[in-house]
Design an enzyme around this catalytic site. Structure first.
Site, PDB file in Angstrom:
ATOM      1  N   CYS A  27       0.006  -3.046  15.301  1.00 66.50           N
ATOM      2  CA  CYS A  27       0.127  -2.610  13.903  1.00 66.50           C
ATOM      3  C   CYS A  27      -0.455  -3.662  12.957  1.00 66.50           C
ATOM      4  O   CYS A  27      -0.107  -4.837  13.040  1.00 66.50           O
ATOM      5  CB  CYS A  27       1.607  -2.368  13.596  1.00 66.50           C
ATOM      6  SG  CYS A  27       1.970  -2.159  11.848  1.00 66.50           S
ATOM      7  N   CYS A  44      -1.607   5.595   9.950  1.00 69.22           N
ATOM      8  CA  CYS A  44      -0.439   4.875  10.471  1.00 69.22           C
ATOM      9  C   CYS A  44      -0.841   3.533  11.056  1.00 69.22           C
ATOM     10  O   CYS A  44      -1.744   3.460  11.887  1.00 69.22           O
ATOM     11  CB  CYS A  44       0.206   5.662  11.604  1.00 69.22           C
ATOM     12  SG  CYS A  44       0.815   7.249  11.123  1.00 69.22           S
ATOM     13  N   CYS A  52       4.990  -6.000  15.663  1.00 64.65           N
ATOM     14  CA  CYS A  52       4.483  -5.076  16.693  1.00 64.65           C
ATOM     15  C   CYS A  52       2.987  -5.339  16.852  1.00 64.65           C
ATOM     16  O   CYS A  52       2.245  -5.413  15.872  1.00 64.65           O
ATOM     17  CB  CYS A  52       4.732  -3.624  16.288  1.00 64.65           C
ATOM     18  SG  CYS A  52       6.471  -3.304  15.956  1.00 64.65           S
ATOM     19  N   CYS A  78       5.522  -7.274   7.132  1.00 57.69           N
ATOM     20  CA  CYS A  78       6.599  -6.909   8.047  1.00 57.69           C
ATOM     21  C   CYS A  78       6.817  -8.053   9.022  1.00 57.69           C
ATOM     22  O   CYS A  78       5.870  -8.678   9.476  1.00 57.69           O
ATOM     23  CB  CYS A  78       6.247  -5.641   8.813  1.00 57.69           C
ATOM     24  SG  CYS A  78       7.600  -5.060   9.872  1.00 57.69           S
ATOM     25  N   GLU A  87       0.826  -1.198   0.000  1.00 61.18           N
ATOM     26  CA  GLU A  87       0.000   0.000   0.000  1.00 61.18           C
ATOM     27  C   GLU A  87       0.867   1.258   0.000  1.00 61.18           C
ATOM     28  O   GLU A  87       1.957   1.274   0.574  1.00 61.18           O
ATOM     29  CB  GLU A  87      -0.907   0.014   1.225  1.00 61.18           C
ATOM     30  CG  GLU A  87      -1.815  -1.201   1.259  1.00 61.18           C
ATOM     31  CD  GLU A  87      -2.942  -1.101   2.276  1.00 61.18           C
ATOM     32  OE1 GLU A  87      -3.948  -1.778   2.070  1.00 61.18           O
ATOM     33  OE2 GLU A  87      -2.822  -0.352   3.250  1.00 61.18           O
ATOM     34  N   CYS A 130       3.635   8.313   1.439  1.00 58.19           N
ATOM     35  CA  CYS A 130       4.074   7.358   2.439  1.00 58.19           C
ATOM     36  C   CYS A 130       4.249   6.021   1.714  1.00 58.19           C
ATOM     37  O   CYS A 130       3.290   5.473   1.176  1.00 58.19           O
ATOM     38  CB  CYS A 130       2.991   7.271   3.511  1.00 58.19           C
ATOM     39  SG  CYS A 130       3.270   5.999   4.742  1.00 58.19           S
TER      40      CYS A 130
HETATM   41  N1  SAH Z   1       8.316  -0.103  10.388  1.00 65.05           N
HETATM   42  C1  SAH Z   1       8.525   1.282  10.551  1.00 65.05           C
HETATM   43  C2  SAH Z   1       7.770   2.144   9.576  1.00 65.05           C
HETATM   44  C3  SAH Z   1       6.328   1.801   9.304  1.00 65.05           C
HETATM   45  S1  SAH Z   1       5.182   2.050  10.587  1.00 65.05           S
HETATM   46  C4  SAH Z   1       8.236   1.695  11.971  1.00 65.05           C
HETATM   47  O1  SAH Z   1       7.634   0.933  12.702  1.00 65.05           O
HETATM   48  O2  SAH Z   1       8.657   2.784  12.332  1.00 65.05           O
HETATM   49  C5  SAH Z   1       4.937   3.796  10.623  1.00 65.05           C
HETATM   50  C6  SAH Z   1       4.489   4.327  11.982  1.00 65.05           C
HETATM   51  O3  SAH Z   1       3.143   3.918  12.317  1.00 65.05           O
HETATM   52  C7  SAH Z   1       5.354   3.807  13.122  1.00 65.05           C
HETATM   53  O4  SAH Z   1       5.695   4.839  13.999  1.00 65.05           O
HETATM   54  C8  SAH Z   1       4.442   2.817  13.789  1.00 65.05           C
HETATM   55  O5  SAH Z   1       4.809   2.564  15.102  1.00 65.05           O
HETATM   56  C9  SAH Z   1       3.116   3.514  13.675  1.00 65.05           C
HETATM   57  N2  SAH Z   1       1.977   2.646  13.938  1.00 65.05           N
HETATM   58  C10 SAH Z   1       1.891   1.309  13.763  1.00 65.05           C
HETATM   59  N3  SAH Z   1       0.658   0.879  14.106  1.00 65.05           N
HETATM   60  C11 SAH Z   1      -0.040   1.958  14.498  1.00 65.05           C
HETATM   61  C12 SAH Z   1      -1.365   2.160  14.938  1.00 65.05           C
HETATM   62  N4  SAH Z   1      -2.230   1.162  15.037  1.00 65.05           N
HETATM   63  N5  SAH Z   1      -1.746   3.416  15.256  1.00 65.05           N
HETATM   64  C13 SAH Z   1      -0.892   4.449  15.130  1.00 65.05           C
HETATM   65  N6  SAH Z   1       0.368   4.328  14.703  1.00 65.05           N
HETATM   66  C14 SAH Z   1       0.802   3.099  14.390  1.00 65.05           C
HETATM   67 FE1  SF4 Z   2       6.558  -3.461  11.170  1.00 62.78          FE
HETATM   68 FE2  SF4 Z   2       4.307  -2.271  11.922  1.00 62.78          FE
HETATM   69 FE3  SF4 Z   2       6.238  -2.706  13.704  1.00 62.78          FE
HETATM   70 FE4  SF4 Z   2       6.597  -0.855  11.793  1.00 62.78          FE
HETATM   71  S1  SF4 Z   2       5.064  -0.802  13.431  1.00 62.78           S
HETATM   72  S2  SF4 Z   2       8.042  -2.432  12.461  1.00 62.78           S
HETATM   73  S3  SF4 Z   2       5.476  -1.820  10.087  1.00 62.78           S
HETATM   74  S4  SF4 Z   2       5.075  -4.287  12.620  1.00 62.78           S
END
Ligand code: SAH
Ligand code: SF4
Length: 347
Positions: free
Chosen positions: A115, A328, A112, A108, A88, A101
């Site tokens: 996410c 995000c 996390c 991934c 995406e 973006c």
């Molecule tokens: N993998 C990288 C970049 C992609 S995620 C990273 O984790 O930084 C981009 C941003 O979205 C990151 O700061 C991540 O922590 C945040 N993010 C992930 N899930 C989210 C959610 N459910 N609500 C708000 N931000 C989120």
């Molecule tokens: Fe991967 Fe989502 Fe964690 Fe970023 S926030 S490292 S995209 S699992």
């Protein structure tokens, strides 16, 4: 795999133009990099040539879904890649800038918990061409406005696809003229890769997804913390600052009762202060696999004000694109038809 034109450097592109006068290379190069044109639309070169190039170097991305929100100012595309993997890309039109973006991986592997990309797991690494093409596709769609910023905050962990991320940054800087201020790489905290970025002096702004400043909570939210705990991450951030003297920012998705307490605020302030890091608060966006809610808006404001009083430079990121799952952490590359089967939603 057939390359995209954006996988090639100038020498490699020249091999496709071996029988042509030299200036053709320049015309094609300018067309794809400065004009963000697809090969078939570079009208400065003869039709037969552009058609041949378009055939030999087909686009890497095929639009599988295209949705719009925020009264047209946010657009999200799901792209299908040559092997069926999906990613995406989100385009955001602000009054003062136009930001894309991009995804750096299909899925991934970092897992996390909050996410959507992490919940869906890892499919594969993207190539240079697949990442650059997301930028160029968005640049084309943004016209007549000029795409000004690229953020690596889509699907995937850019520093777990290091060589590609570094190459894309270099090329966007050299061939497209984007400066470090306009190129932001967001990482979950791959400490050795942050140090490598610093050593290589890549022109970029670094954002670290912190979310917790004590190891017990961070271990839960960001499993990579067990490998590179906060003290190790701190060291990498110090090295980054020492060798780049650029501003560092921390992202913090505010989760109700998890990392929005006063104690969490003090821990964050303590961690961020000496690094003079800017803190970007992101109200948690809902995802299907994580049922804890985001902090209430009043708590987001209190948390921000509290940090400010503690001397931390802080902003709240607005949650664009929520209604189309483009905000995000919501990127899971499901098309609409697919999405209707996802019913477990946290809002
Ligand atoms: N993998 C990288 C970049 C992609 S995620 C990273 O984790 O930084 C981009 C941003 O979205 C990151 O700061 C991540 O922590 C945040 N993010 C992930 N899930 C989210 C959610 N459910 N609500 C708000 N931000 C989120
Ligand atoms: Fe991967 Fe989502 Fe964690 Fe970023 S926030 S490292 S995209 S699992």
């Amino acid at each position: 795999m057939v390359p995209s034109v954006y996988d090639l450097d100038a020498t490699q592109l020249a091999t496709y133009l071996a029988d042509e006068p030299r200036y053709r290379l320049d015309q094609v190069w300018r067309g794809v990099w400065e004009g963000a044109l697809d090969l078939g639309s570079i009208t400065t070169v003869p039709k037969a040539l552009r058609e041949r190039l378009a055939r030999e170097l087909p686009p890497a991305l095929e639009v599988a879904n295209d949705v719009t929100s925020d009264r047209g100012s946010t657009r999200k595309w799901v792209f299908r890649l040559h092997d069926g993997a999906t990613i995406e890309t989100v385009l955001m039109n602000y009054t003062d800038r136009v930001t894309v973006c991009v995804s750096s991986q299909a899925g991934c592997a970092m897992g996390c918990t909050f996410c959507a990309t992490g919940q869906a797991g890892f499919t594969r690494q993207l190539s240079v061409g697949e990442v650059v093409e997301q930028v160029m596709f968005a640049a084309r769609e943004a016209a007549p406005r000029r795409l000004s910023n690229v953020v690596f905050m889509g699907m995937g962990e850019p520093l777990a696809n290091y060589r590609v991320t570094a190459d894309v940054v270099r090329r966007l800087h050299e061939y497209r003229g984007l400066s470090a201020r306009h190129l932001t790489v967001s990482t979950v905290g791959v400490a050795p890769a942050i140090e490598r970025l610093a050593d290589e002096g890549l022109p970029l702004t670094l954002a670290v997804s912190l979310h917790a400043a004590n190891d017990a909570t961070r271990d839960e939210l960001v499993p990579l913390n067990r490998r590179y705990p906060l003290s190790r991450l701190y060291e990498a951030c110090e090295k980054w600052l020492a060798s780049t003297s650029r501003r560092l920012s921390f992202e913090w998705a505010l989760i109700d009762g998890v990392n929005d307490t006063d104690q969490a605020m003090f821990e964050l302030a303590h961690y961020a202060r000496d690094l003079r890091a800017h803190v970007n608060l992101i109200p948690l966006n809902p995802t299907p696999g994580y049922l804890v809610r985001g902090s209430r808006p009043e708590r987001v404001r209190e948390f921000r004000d509290g940090l400010e009083e503690l001397g931390i430079n802080v902003t709240v990121r607005n949650t664009r694109g929520r209604s189309i799952d483009a905000a995000c952490g919501q990127l899971a590359a499901v098309t609409n038809a697919h999405r209707s089967s996802v019913t477990l939603r946290a809002r």
